[in-house]
Design an enzyme around this catalytic site. Sequence first.
Site, PDB file in Angstrom:
ATOM      1  N   THR A  90      36.847  42.444  49.119  1.00  0.00           N
ATOM      2  CA  THR A  90      37.763  42.674  47.999  1.00  0.00           C
ATOM      3  C   THR A  90      37.786  44.114  47.512  1.00  0.00           C
ATOM      4  O   THR A  90      36.788  44.835  47.660  1.00  0.00           O
ATOM      5  CB  THR A  90      37.343  41.761  46.815  1.00  0.00           C
ATOM      6  OG1 THR A  90      38.307  41.860  45.777  1.00  0.00           O
ATOM      7  CG2 THR A  90      35.991  42.132  46.248  1.00  0.00           C
ATOM      8  N   THR A 100      42.023  40.187  47.220  1.00  0.00           N
ATOM      9  CA  THR A 100      40.861  39.869  48.057  1.00  0.00           C
ATOM     10  C   THR A 100      41.362  39.287  49.377  1.00  0.00           C
ATOM     11  O   THR A 100      42.515  38.892  49.495  1.00  0.00           O
ATOM     12  CB  THR A 100      39.969  38.855  47.279  1.00  0.00           C
ATOM     13  OG1 THR A 100      39.602  39.423  46.036  1.00  0.00           O
ATOM     14  CG2 THR A 100      38.739  38.446  48.025  1.00  0.00           C
TER      15      THR A 100
HETATM   16  N1  GLY Z   1      37.047  40.540  42.382  1.00  0.00           N
HETATM   17  C1  GLY Z   1      37.124  39.203  42.781  1.00  0.00           C
HETATM   18  C2  GLY Z   1      35.806  38.539  42.744  1.00  0.00           C
HETATM   19  O1  GLY Z   1      34.830  39.183  43.046  1.00  0.00           O
HETATM   20  O2  GLY Z   1      35.687  37.411  42.403  1.00  0.00           O
END
Ligand code: GLY
Length: 598
Positions: free
Chosen positions: A436, A418
């Site tokens: 992300t 992210t």
């Molecule tokens: N994929 C990381 C989040 O959305 O927390």
Amino acid sequence: MRLVAIRARAFTQQTIGFVRSVVVRSLAFVLLCPVPISVAQNDIQPEQTVALTSKDSVVATHEMVVAAHPLAVDAGLNVLERGGTAIDAMVAVQMVLNLVEPQSSGIGGGAFLLYHDAQTQSLISLDGREFAPQRADETLFLDDDGKPRRWFDVVPGGLSVGVPGTLALMDHAHSRFGRLEWDTLFEQAIALATNGFSVSPRLSKSLDGYGGKRLQQFTEASDYFFPNGRPLQPGDLLKNPQFVETLRTIQRDRGESFYRGQIAGEIVASVKESVLNAGLMDREDLAAYQTIERTPVCSQYRGHQICGMGPPSSGGVTVAQILGILEFFNLEMLGPEHPMTWHLFVEAGKLAFADRNLFLADPDFTEAPIDALLAREYLRNRAALIDLNGAMAVPVKAGTPVDTVSLSPDTTDGLPGTSHVSIIDRDGNAVSLTTTIESGFGSGLFTSGFLLNNELTDFSFRPQKNGKPVANRVEPRKRPRSSMAPTIIYGPDGSLKYVLGSPGGSRIISYVAQTIVALIDFDMSPQEAVNQGRISSRNGSIDIEKGTEMMAFGSALMSKGNAVKARDLNSGIHVIKVEPDQLTGGADPRREGIARGR
Ligand code: GLY
């Protein structure tokens, strides 16, 4: 002894004395009886920490961009210089990040935006989270015997790919708050993709690990990231002609081809024809994608208003709960060097994560009792559970902010992939964007010059437990629970004061809460707050960052009964502090980002 609801302002001398004596005893323990802290084994970090290089706070007068790569920051500043808004700059930054930090974010993924509009003094939040295809259901990640499949087995390929939302979010935000023409926001990304850019050490290092192995299972990704079978090296000149085509198309049609045309066809083919884990996405899923404007979650902390992203992200509510619990203790007096501060911090994290795991999910499917979870009286009762002498045994149980709860908790953890972007423009508009593709390099599927996410593994693989449904189970067109916590903070006078956020999977919540405590309770500068050694508590073992001052508290935390692990903690916190005549930025030394302004 239990510390029952000690309000910061009513912190009695007796309590101060007690806390001091505990602190002294804890410090003595740290000094006299060091207990070896276990170093996490098999510590897979698909996003790599680069050398912890010290950075200085950056000061500017009018506008500032803090993002994870200097080329992305340049693109954003260039847009601001041409008179663009923070939203215009955000589009340019995201497109360059997609190219130069492809392991972390891009149009193949999803994002959450908090936007402070200076003219109307209003705050909006946009949900650009991916959703599950219509044909997906709660059996998505179960094997033939109805058991959850292994996370590592389902991440690569099409099954984990959610319908991407980042591009729709960019289009939506620009339509409402952009000033420059859309097509002018892509020039820097197109030039870099055409002429090539220098591969960064972190991108190269990330190819070494688990993320790189995943990419090598797919021809398209292998060809791009492992030319001639060799991983890209720092300094290699990398061009991306397919991405140039994609960007030119988006420049012309704002995402029409991506959601309904040729690019949609390529995404769907890549997902459905994946050599591993063929997925369920159809063209109708892409055509149905909508950005959702949601109400931000705002709460008070020591006179400041802390605003974050509500569900489907758990970030805003869980950060607010941690802070709401900590507000009953005088952290300013304890300071960052007292073990008691970190005891309180990790205990608050346990309590907040217990509630998160039970209640928070896509609100269009399961509505969480957010007001009740953030009610002061409820948090006072939760804070009263903290024992100054000992750690709560994990997992701590969720509270009962409402009477009837018929759910089972979900403890799914993602691996961090992210990026966070903080921007202020010269009109005072602010962007806090966390973006992300989930795990580093996402699903490993590379199509039309960008990577597709594996966001669906943020769902609970288990649809129910003990006969009770998990709120975050897979359902058609549902958005998986996130931990992303883009944050905007208003000072006691109501004016914009801080813009921040971080990558880091579900540890994002700890990273953001710790940074807010550093800024508000300890009055650290943005760079000092970002530089602090990291500590993370998610209602399990406690993670502390190897090689930092935080290691000194490991023994004290263990002596209270916690399991403590030392590991790399690769936050990527990007902060801007706003004062009447000055902007001050801090960029995380664990990544390659910078703050720059003028
Ligand atoms: N994929 C990381 C989040 O959305 O927390």
